[in-house]
Design a protein around this motif. Sequence first.
Motif, short mmCIF file in Angstrom:
data_model
loop_
_atom_site.label_atom_id
_atom_site.label_comp_id
_atom_site.label_asym_id
_atom_site.label_seq_id
_atom_site.Cartn_x
_atom_site.Cartn_y
_atom_site.Cartn_z
N ASN A 91 -48.23 60.16 17.61
CA ASN A 91 -49.73 60.95 18.03
C ASN A 91 -49.82 61.34 19.72
O ASN A 91 -50.17 62.38 19.82
N PHE A 92 -49.39 60.62 20.23
CA PHE A 92 -49.46 60.81 21.81
C PHE A 92 -48.50 62.29 22.16
O PHE A 92 -48.97 62.86 22.96
N TYR A 105 -54.75 57.58 14.57
CA TYR A 105 -54.01 56.59 14.06
C TYR A 105 -54.68 56.09 12.73
O TYR A 105 -54.15 55.65 11.72
N LYS A 106 -56.08 56.29 12.58
CA LYS A 106 -56.81 55.61 11.43
C LYS A 106 -57.10 57.04 10.52
O LYS A 106 -56.83 56.73 9.22
N ALA A 107 -57.16 58.18 11.16
CA ALA A 107 -57.64 59.42 10.15
C ALA A 107 -56.86 60.59 10.32
O ALA A 107 -57.32 61.58 9.67
N GLY A 108 -55.88 60.37 10.89
CA GLY A 108 -55.02 61.85 11.16
C GLY A 108 -55.69 62.69 11.94
O GLY A 108 -56.70 62.39 12.60
N PHE A 109 -55.33 63.90 12.02
CA PHE A 109 -55.90 64.98 12.78
C PHE A 109 -56.65 66.21 11.94
O PHE A 109 -57.00 67.04 12.60
N ALA A 110 -56.59 65.89 10.82
CA ALA A 110 -57.48 66.81 9.90
C ALA A 110 -59.00 66.84 10.47
O ALA A 110 -59.73 65.94 10.67
#
Length: 153
Positions: A91-92, A105-110
């Motif tokens: 993610n970073f 980490y929990k919800a993605g990037f949507a």
Amino acid sequence: MVFSDSLFADPFLNASCKYHIDKDLIISIAAKESSLKTMAKNVNSDDSIDVCMMQINLKEWLPKLPNISREQIEEDVYLCVEIGAWVLAQNFESHGRQWLSIGAYKAGFASRLSETREAYIEDIKMIYRNVQDGFYDKRLTQLGVNRTNTQCL
């Protein structure tokens, strides 16, 4: 990606040093995801399964982890924490070292999950302060983790 043998007796320090991520941040995510329970398991609304202390989503991540089985992730706390740190490092890498990447980490990037991501970020901020204040030290000690040891080789 190569998941290597542990260099330290502390899974959080091992992952922190390997991926250059704040150890207390990794602990905070584990505390949020599982209350630091090594054998945590959760079935999601889409019937996917999250396992281990870092709540690794098997549907999402297992196909991207060649030669690693569900059983290994569930049984090896070092591997579990390392995979969680690897996910965060990805993610970073894709979106920068910012809170958005931590929330993902929990919800993605949507964009449709921005509220979920924002709530997760706020929870992690609070938990991070609690980790630094020693709130989780007793549980970490039970896991053989000295939170204040942040010395990489």
